[in-house]
Scaffold this motif. Structure first.
Motif, PDB file in Angstrom:
ATOM      1  N   ASP A   1       0.952  -1.235   0.103  1.00 39.41           N
ATOM      2  CA  ASP A   1      -0.046  -0.223  -0.127  1.00 39.41           C
ATOM      3  C   ASP A   1       0.933   1.232  -0.025  1.00 39.41           C
ATOM      4  OD1 ASP A   1      -2.183  -1.632  -0.069  1.00 39.41           O
ATOM      5  OD2 ASP A   1      -2.790  -1.047   2.191  1.00 39.41           O
TER       6      ASP A   1
ATOM      7  N   PRO B   1      -9.557   3.758  -3.183  1.00 39.37           N
ATOM      8  CA  PRO B   1      -9.200   2.821  -2.330  1.00 39.37           C
ATOM      9  C   PRO B   1      -9.783   1.266  -2.434  1.00 39.37           C
ATOM     10  CG  PRO B   1     -10.793   3.847  -1.207  1.00 39.37           C
ATOM     11  CD  PRO B   1     -10.561   4.417  -2.693  1.00 39.37           C
TER      12      PRO B   1
ATOM     13  N   GLN C   1      -6.694   1.270   2.916  1.00 33.66           N
ATOM     14  CA  GLN C   1      -6.494   2.426   1.895  1.00 33.66           C
ATOM     15  C   GLN C   1      -7.490   3.272   1.879  1.00 33.66           C
ATOM     16  OE1 GLN C   1      -6.526  -0.147  -1.879  1.00 33.66           O
ATOM     17  NE2 GLN C   1      -4.546  -1.025  -1.444  1.00 33.66           N
ATOM     18  N   THR C   2      -8.652   3.050   2.148  1.00 36.15           N
ATOM     19  CA  THR C   2      -9.672   4.194   2.508  1.00 36.15           C
ATOM     20  C   THR C   2      -9.388   5.372   3.413  1.00 36.15           C
ATOM     21  OG1 THR C   2     -11.478   2.562   1.822  1.00 36.15           O
ATOM     22  CG2 THR C   2     -12.240   4.676   2.872  1.00 36.15           C
TER      23      THR C   2
END
Length: 193
Positions: free
Chosen positions: A62, A88, A93-94
């Motif tokens: 990531d 994402p 990731q969000t």
């Protein structure tokens, strides 16, 4: 500033609709796939790092993707906002994207738009696209079904996070391209007025 996350399984028309959103709202599309290709082709430090994982058949961490996103957002732009495509894909990731948008753009994610299309329609669209696109992943029904299943599995937790924030909107992705675009425009305009 409008910052939207665009969701849609393979074959949902996401690429087409992204172009309409870009033209309507003066947005810049940030596609992680494009970022990877650009960085690898131009042999940037991040591109070399990403390629080292890809060459071993491993997922790119990531942080490498995040660093590419930050680099992209730091480039001068006269856009009125961004469309995030392909990122994402996870809850982690969000959270990272929200932090990046806050730090780099002094803004928030405005909305997550999800194009909804029945699986059978997606399969037929992709098989049809495979006849002319030359993409091998669009001409094998088993691979197509697996891609669709993978999409839902990966994006479920992201959708849930945006639902909790009241920023997740599903739009029917079946119909005339211009009609679908108008529905997407209306959802963005509801939030930006």
């Amino acid at each position: 500033m409008i910052n939207l996350v665009l969701f849609g399984p393979p074959g949902s028309g996401k690429g087409t609709q992204a172009q309409h959103l870009i033209e309507k709202f003066n947005l810049k599309q940030v596609s992680t796939g494009d970022l990877f290709r650009f960085n690898i082709k131009n042999e940037t430090e991040l591109g070399k790092l990403a390629k080292s994982y890809i060459d071993k058949g491993e997922l790119v961490p990531d942080q490498v993707t995040i660093d590419m996103l930050v680099d992209e957002l730091r480039k001068p732009s006269d856009a009125a906002g961004y469309i995030f495509d392909g990122f994402p894909r996870t809850a982690k990731q969000t959270e990272a994207l929200e932090q990046i948008v806050k730090e780099e753009l002094n803004a928030d994610i405005t909305i997550c738009l999800a194009l909804v299309v029945e699986d059978e329609t997606l399969v037929q669209r992709l098989l049809k696209r495979g006849e002319t696109s030359g993409r091998t992943d669009d001409s094998n029904e088993e691979i197509i079904r697996n891609r669709i299943k993978e999409y839902y599995a990966k994006t479920a937790e992201v959708a849930e996070l945006y639902k909790q924030q009241g920023k997740y909107v599903e739009v029917n992705g079946i119909g005339e391209i211009s009609e679908i675009a108008e529905k997407l425009f209306a959802e963005v305009e509801k939030i930006t007025k």
